[in-house]
Design a protein around this motif. Sequence first.
Motif, short mmCIF file in Angstrom:
data_model
loop_
_atom_site.label_atom_id
_atom_site.label_comp_id
_atom_site.label_asym_id
_atom_site.label_seq_id
_atom_site.Cartn_x
_atom_site.Cartn_y
_atom_site.Cartn_z
N ALA A 4 3.11 -11.21 1.86
CA ALA A 4 3.70 -9.87 2.05
C ALA A 4 2.75 -8.77 1.62
CB ALA A 4 5.02 -9.77 1.27
N ASP A 5 2.01 -8.99 0.54
CA ASP A 5 1.10 -7.93 0.10
C ASP A 5 -0.35 -8.20 0.49
OD1 ASP A 5 0.29 -9.81 -1.73
OD2 ASP A 5 1.24 -8.87 -3.45
N GLY A 6 -0.58 -9.35 1.12
CA GLY A 6 -1.93 -9.64 1.59
C GLY A 6 -2.85 -10.24 0.54
N ARG A 7 -2.31 -10.56 -0.65
CA ARG A 7 -3.17 -11.14 -1.68
C ARG A 7 -3.79 -12.45 -1.23
NH1 ARG A 7 -0.04 -13.03 -5.36
NH2 ARG A 7 1.84 -12.08 -4.52
N ASP A 8 -3.02 -13.26 -0.52
CA ASP A 8 -3.55 -14.55 -0.07
C ASP A 8 -2.83 -14.95 1.21
OD1 ASP A 8 -4.79 -16.95 0.20
OD2 ASP A 8 -4.54 -17.55 -1.89
N PRO A 9 -3.26 -14.38 2.33
CA PRO A 9 -2.54 -14.63 3.58
C PRO A 9 -2.67 -16.05 4.09
CG PRO A 9 -4.50 -13.28 3.96
CD PRO A 9 -4.33 -13.40 2.48
N ALA B 298 5.32 -14.15 -1.02
CA ALA B 298 4.96 -12.92 -1.73
C ALA B 298 3.47 -12.61 -1.54
CB ALA B 298 5.28 -13.06 -3.21
#
Lengths: 317, 304
Positions: free
Chosen positions: B150-155, B147
């Motif tokens: 998916a949103d780039g919060r913590d790649p 997750a």
Amino acid sequence: MKSALIAIALLGLVGCMKKKTAIATGPVEWEPVALPVPAGYAKVVVKSVRGTGPDDVWVLAAAQRTDDRGAPYGLSFHFDGTTWRAAEVPARATKAIWPVSPTEAWAVGAYGTVARWDGQRWTATKIEGVDFDLLDVVAWHDDVWVAAAGPELLHFDGARWRKEAPPELAGTSVHEVFGEADGTVLVPRNLAGKVPAVLRRSPDGAWRLDEVGPGGVVHLAGSSPADRWAIGAMELAYHSDGRAWRATPLAGTRTLGAWATSPTEAYLVGVGGSIQRWDGAAWQPSASGTDADLWTVFAPPGMKPLVGGAAGLLRRK
Amino acid sequence: MGGPNDAAMAEPHTWWGDTFNAGVNALTAATGYDSHRVTDNPAGPADNPFYRDNASHMPGWGNTFGLDFLDPHGLPSGATAQDRATNYVGQDDPTGVWADVRRRLVDNEGAAINALPKDAAGNPDGNISFLDVYGAHVDAYSGAQQAAHADGRDPTANNSFVDPASFALAMYGAPLMEHLGINAGPITGASIDYFNDPTDSATSGWAKRMGLAGAEMGAGAAMMLNPLTAPLGLATMGLGAFGGVWNTATAVGNGMLGEWGGAIADGASAAGGAIASGAQAVGGAISDGASWVGDGLGNLTGLW
């Protein structure tokens, strides 16, 4: 000796993989705001700043008690346009705050905790059966929406809490929710293999999915339906004028908070004290004067923008 | 507080236990972590009661043995270990990955409990298994990380969940500390923060745990020198070796090799050579240089 060198090399390798942080240079554009921290508290970390206008601003913070080396306590500070006043927030409801009026505000936090301000004091409750963190909140009177790292929102209708799980959120993890003045609820929708999108609930209860573009949507902001932002974690932010989404590049620092004042003014804050300001054409770095993480920004028309984080509360000069 | 098992599972406080935990808290504070209870605030209701409320359905020893002197709470040990973990770990959570993990654990284990056979009143009857709990953790880490990607919060959040042997040691062993009057919360939280932080990259998580595995093997080897402690030494070495192999495999599966790119390719190649010669070298270096750390870390890994 050989093995020691290997260990050192590995530690160096790990060190090389730290995430990059870019700090704006130039004259510092922000100054500290002295909050009336009650006696016995220290290390105030501002987690959320929101308000209904320049004369109704709330700051939600976590602070350490000097007589207690345990976990931080919750504090809130209210600004009535003239004076800041402090009030304890019970039970670590320190993730996010959303004021509705001077006599109603909502704060959320750890393990299903919801706190409500009635104009005099905060009262905390735990949503039954919710044993996980509540991360964000938007509210109107008797109409409260909460994001909780799951494939749904939690909704309070004035009488009871229910889970609302539109099918578009299946398989996702919702960390943020945003509300517009007319009661529209906006939620980021990120799902592997799908175009990142914004899920929008209009006041009549209908959900609609707006695809945004590649890169992911972490934060939402907006001053009106013709001025919406869907902001990625580091590289891109998308702006909608109500007709289409247009990508704009970011500085590459990790964003932790956003606010849109108008189509020509918006702010992003993030790790390492980073602040970016939208001038209507591009995102410009703004030197905060701190390298501490900034979590939140609030910049309504008619007042100087406020940002908050591990450095406390800052106001634009 | 106020659930059916809250009193039975109350955290012990003794002068020796509190002194021990003061040391743990000081150490974690000095290294940038926080091993205090997430919700100490007495003014409100907020902590995670899930594992206390559902303690009777958790796996682990408890009344099963019928041995009071081994039985601090009279409830399955898995309940204590997880209650202390969830209420002490992951204080700083800017990307929400910890919150996501906690949410998924409650969802996964709640589903497993709901799937148990029902008693006459329609309530779940029995205990979920160790593998239910371990699988819930593996899935929670993976899901939260996906997750965040998916949103780039913590790649770069790719740290895999710890090996099952270390997890079992925590599940079955943590409450023993409480029987000795030591609240297991701080050291449980600290050990997870250090060695199983879901926001770590695959490489950094792997490196930390390989150091730990090496320390366990070093400590085990030292114990092997004494016939009285040799069996325990052998087991400790086995735990370290198993953990090293398991954690390397899962780190590779979580993209560790892919992280070794670009400008660090040369360095990674050298490290790869070292890895090929065995994680024992890394652990040896750490245990050679700081044997006291080896003992301490050996204890830590046993708590989760």
